[in-house]
Write a protein that holds these residues in place. Sequence first.
Motif, PDB file in Angstrom:
ATOM      1  N   ALA A  19       0.822  -1.218   0.000  1.00 24.95           N
ATOM      2  CA  ALA A  19       0.000   0.000   0.000  1.00 24.95           C
ATOM      3  C   ALA A  19       0.851   1.261   0.000  1.00 24.95           C
ATOM      4  O   ALA A  19       0.596   2.200  -0.773  1.00 24.95           O
ATOM      5  N   ALA A  47      -6.291   0.175   8.679  1.00 22.69           N
ATOM      6  CA  ALA A  47      -6.371   0.921   7.415  1.00 22.69           C
ATOM      7  C   ALA A  47      -5.157   1.849   7.388  1.00 22.69           C
ATOM      8  O   ALA A  47      -4.586   2.177   8.426  1.00 22.69           O
ATOM      9  N   SER A  49      -3.516   5.561   6.460  1.00 22.85           N
ATOM     10  CA  SER A  49      -3.795   6.962   6.190  1.00 22.85           C
ATOM     11  C   SER A  49      -2.463   7.689   6.084  1.00 22.85           C
ATOM     12  O   SER A  49      -1.479   7.285   6.704  1.00 22.85           O
ATOM     13  N   CYS A  81      -7.529   5.412   4.128  1.00 19.82           N
ATOM     14  CA  CYS A  81      -7.908   4.094   3.588  1.00 19.82           C
ATOM     15  C   CYS A  81      -7.249   3.822   2.240  1.00 19.82           C
ATOM     16  O   CYS A  81      -7.772   3.058   1.429  1.00 19.82           O
ATOM     17  N   TYR A  82      -6.103   4.417   2.027  1.00 21.74           N
ATOM     18  CA  TYR A  82      -5.355   4.197   0.795  1.00 21.74           C
ATOM     19  C   TYR A  82      -4.855   2.750   0.758  1.00 21.74           C
ATOM     20  O   TYR A  82      -4.469   2.188   1.777  1.00 21.74           O
ATOM     21  N   GLU A  84      -6.517  -0.021   0.089  1.00 25.87           N
ATOM     22  CA  GLU A  84      -7.440  -0.999   0.670  1.00 25.87           C
ATOM     23  C   GLU A  84      -7.373  -2.359  -0.012  1.00 25.87           C
ATOM     24  O   GLU A  84      -7.607  -3.387   0.613  1.00 25.87           O
ATOM     25  N   GLN A  85      -7.031  -2.376  -1.293  1.00 25.37           N
ATOM     26  CA  GLN A  85      -6.942  -3.661  -1.992  1.00 25.37           C
ATOM     27  C   GLN A  85      -5.866  -4.544  -1.367  1.00 25.37           C
ATOM     28  O   GLN A  85      -5.931  -5.775  -1.474  1.00 25.37           O
ATOM     29  N   GLN A  88      -7.357  -4.840   3.006  1.00 24.66           N
ATOM     30  CA  GLN A  88      -8.634  -5.499   3.288  1.00 24.66           C
ATOM     31  C   GLN A  88      -8.497  -7.013   3.445  1.00 24.66           C
ATOM     32  O   GLN A  88      -9.058  -7.583   4.383  1.00 24.66           O
ATOM     33  N   ARG A  91      -7.631  -8.544   6.961  1.00 20.57           N
ATOM     34  CA  ARG A  91      -8.592  -8.429   8.067  1.00 20.57           C
ATOM     35  C   ARG A  91      -9.183  -9.776   8.439  1.00 20.57           C
ATOM     36  O   ARG A  91      -9.582  -9.989   9.582  1.00 20.57           O
TER      37      ARG A  91
END
Length: 180
Positions: A19, A47, A49, A81-82, A84-85, A88, A91
């Motif tokens: 990310a 997430a 930020s 939330c940059y 997220e792919q 996520q 999680r």
Amino acid sequence: MVPTEFDLADAVYRATRAAVSDLFREHPDHHFYYCSLVTTGEAFGPALSAWSTEALAAAASASDFDAEMLKWSYADSPFCCYGEQHLQPIRALFDARPQVFDVSDDDADVEYELRLRAMESAMARLDDEGLFGSGDQRLGIVINVEVMPPDTTNTERALRLNPSAALTAWLEEAAEPADT
């Protein structure tokens, strides 16, 4: 099988590396001064930020808030939330562990701390590898693992994750006061 602390830390490391690398590659003209993994009081999977000086100037000019109100706000960042792919999918590993609201208070404290240690370990590893720069470049960015709503442990983690010279403005402008 329940993921271990190492499993969580390694997954967070890999996802955060992807990310943050995307963020820096996709915005090469930005000077990032803040990059944090953010989680809730239940320590769910994080997430990402971040803030850059360019994004802050644009956000302040487009809102009723001045730059000082936005400068350290993970939620107000256009980079909240940059990636997220990447984050996520991890999680599910956090969900596979005991949930802090489903266990005794003592077990909840242990689980909560384990999750935050895994996130902090991942950020420290990325920093050790130079993802956030080196020398003067590294001193220009604050990295952290933050719990929302803010609490004093955010400051404790920031102090462990950053060279003191990188924290001067953050400590004055954003750090939560220590419990007394």
